[in-house]
Design a protein around this motif. Sequence first.
Motif, mmCIF file in Angstrom:
data_model
loop_
_atom_site.group_PDB
_atom_site.id
_atom_site.type_symbol
_atom_site.label_atom_id
_atom_site.label_comp_id
_atom_site.label_asym_id
_atom_site.label_seq_id
_atom_site.Cartn_x
_atom_site.Cartn_y
_atom_site.Cartn_z
ATOM 1 N N LYS A 94 6.097 0.783 -2.523
ATOM 2 C CA LYS A 94 6.582 -0.038 -3.627
ATOM 3 C C LYS A 94 5.613 0.020 -4.803
ATOM 4 O O LYS A 94 6.024 0.121 -5.972
ATOM 5 N N ILE A 95 4.316 -0.022 -4.518
ATOM 6 C CA ILE A 95 3.309 0.041 -5.580
ATOM 7 C C ILE A 95 3.355 1.391 -6.281
ATOM 8 O O ILE A 95 3.309 1.476 -7.517
ATOM 9 N N ARG B 60 5.172 4.341 -11.156
ATOM 10 C CA ARG B 60 5.904 5.538 -11.578
ATOM 11 C C ARG B 60 5.113 6.821 -11.326
ATOM 12 O O ARG B 60 5.036 7.719 -12.172
ATOM 13 N N LEU B 61 4.557 6.892 -10.136
ATOM 14 C CA LEU B 61 3.795 8.065 -9.732
ATOM 15 C C LEU B 61 4.583 8.858 -8.699
ATOM 16 O O LEU B 61 5.392 8.309 -7.952
ATOM 17 N N SER B 62 4.348 10.149 -8.651
ATOM 18 C CA SER B 62 4.954 10.997 -7.627
ATOM 19 C C SER B 62 3.891 11.310 -6.578
ATOM 20 O O SER B 62 2.687 11.184 -6.830
ATOM 21 N N LEU C 83 -1.682 12.236 -4.349
ATOM 22 C CA LEU C 83 -1.414 10.906 -3.822
ATOM 23 C C LEU C 83 -0.868 10.994 -2.389
ATOM 24 O O LEU C 83 -1.269 10.227 -1.507
ATOM 25 N N GLY C 84 0.035 11.949 -2.179
ATOM 26 C CA GLY C 84 0.600 12.120 -0.847
ATOM 27 C C GLY C 84 -0.449 12.507 0.179
ATOM 28 O O GLY C 84 -0.489 11.956 1.287
ATOM 29 N N GLU C 85 -1.300 13.453 -0.165
ATOM 30 C CA GLU C 85 -2.350 13.883 0.766
ATOM 31 C C GLU C 85 -3.282 12.736 1.111
ATOM 32 O O GLU C 85 -3.683 12.558 2.277
ATOM 33 N N LYS D 109 -5.469 -3.635 -7.373
ATOM 34 C CA LYS D 109 -5.323 -3.699 -8.832
ATOM 35 C C LYS D 109 -3.907 -3.317 -9.257
ATOM 36 O O LYS D 109 -3.269 -4.019 -10.066
ATOM 37 N N ALA D 110 -3.402 -2.198 -8.713
ATOM 38 C CA ALA D 110 -2.071 -1.729 -9.114
ATOM 39 C C ALA D 110 -0.981 -2.696 -8.674
ATOM 40 O O ALA D 110 0.036 -2.868 -9.364
ATOM 41 N N GLY D 111 -1.184 -3.346 -7.523
ATOM 42 C CA GLY D 111 -0.183 -4.275 -7.019
ATOM 43 C C GLY D 111 -0.374 -5.695 -7.491
ATOM 44 O O GLY D 111 0.452 -6.567 -7.182
ATOM 45 N N GLY D 112 -1.483 -5.956 -8.218
ATOM 46 C CA GLY D 112 -1.752 -7.315 -8.672
ATOM 47 C C GLY D 112 -1.871 -8.298 -7.528
ATOM 48 O O GLY D 112 -1.453 -9.458 -7.626
#
Length: 342
Positions: free
Chosen positions: A203-204, A209-211, A224-226, A291-294
């Motif tokens: 969800k984060i 909006r990252l792949s 990010l996936g790795e 941080k990204a998820g607040g």
Amino acid sequence: MGKKSGKNGLTYADAGVDIDAGNALVRRIKPLAAATARAGAEGELGGFGGLFDLKAAGFDDPVLVAATDGVGTKLKIAIETGNVATVGIDLVAMCVNDLIVQGAEPLFFLDYFATGHLEVAHAAQVVEGIAEACRQAGCALIGGETAEMPGLYASGDFDLAGFAVGAAERDALLPRGDIGPGDVLIGLPSTGVHSNGFSLVRKIVETERLSWDAPAPFAEGLTLGEAFLTPTKIYVKDTLPLIQSGLVKALCHITGGGVSENLPRILPEGVGATVHTGSWDRAPVFEWLQKAGGMDEAEMLRTFNCGIGMVLVVSEEEATRLDLPGAKWIGELVAGEGVAFK
């Protein structure tokens, strides 16, 4: 000339199930299973059941301990990236780490692999990871099930479940009965998020909006996936000798619910814990997620392992004898209930 019977000569393959592919997978994974052999494990992969001889494994008065688990929605990242090589390690780790907290030595493992359409090479990569993890845990891969179920799973999707059985001598089961105030909490580092909290992770990532092929903001040189597919650490070889030597009073596997929800599960009535959150360094992945998820601190500590994958309960005296890589003194037991963070 007679009328046609109307039968259309359908086969199982026409329904989407490839028996030949299943047989090919069994042939491919037999040597992987054989490489996990250990004392007590007999028989060949492919039978109707797996055999294990407890006497041959060296137990006198054993109690069997069983655990089952999956990988959760971390599988979605593996499916979407095509990187399925390590989720088998996660599968085994989640099961055998639960066995060891009971004081049990993992003995054997079985897996369940379900998919809509069996891709042999794809499934073999998963089983390779399972076999590697079994070797790390010292348990034998003695069987499993591959289920091809078209119509139930979307194209490319699959699911995993694992089943592990271990044993402990009756008088060596954990947690011990002498846990009490003054005992020390020793934390062993995780290798990242492990296999819990991934619905929130996804969800984060979506909110940001990252792949999955984007550079990981917290891990240089990895996508990010790795980074998120870093497998769960297996704690068996680190902790089993400590259990067998009597150094450890209890172990706690930090899974879903984090330290705050899991630690009370091993504490007797009237005993609580104080955990010092500044006593260990959190991996950058957790700082980024927070941080990204607040997310506030309490939510982090009850969702993720936050850098501690296993907690040991030992006496203060025995704590000085422990020599484990990365181990940190993270708190102590007190009179009371629950977990307090300072």
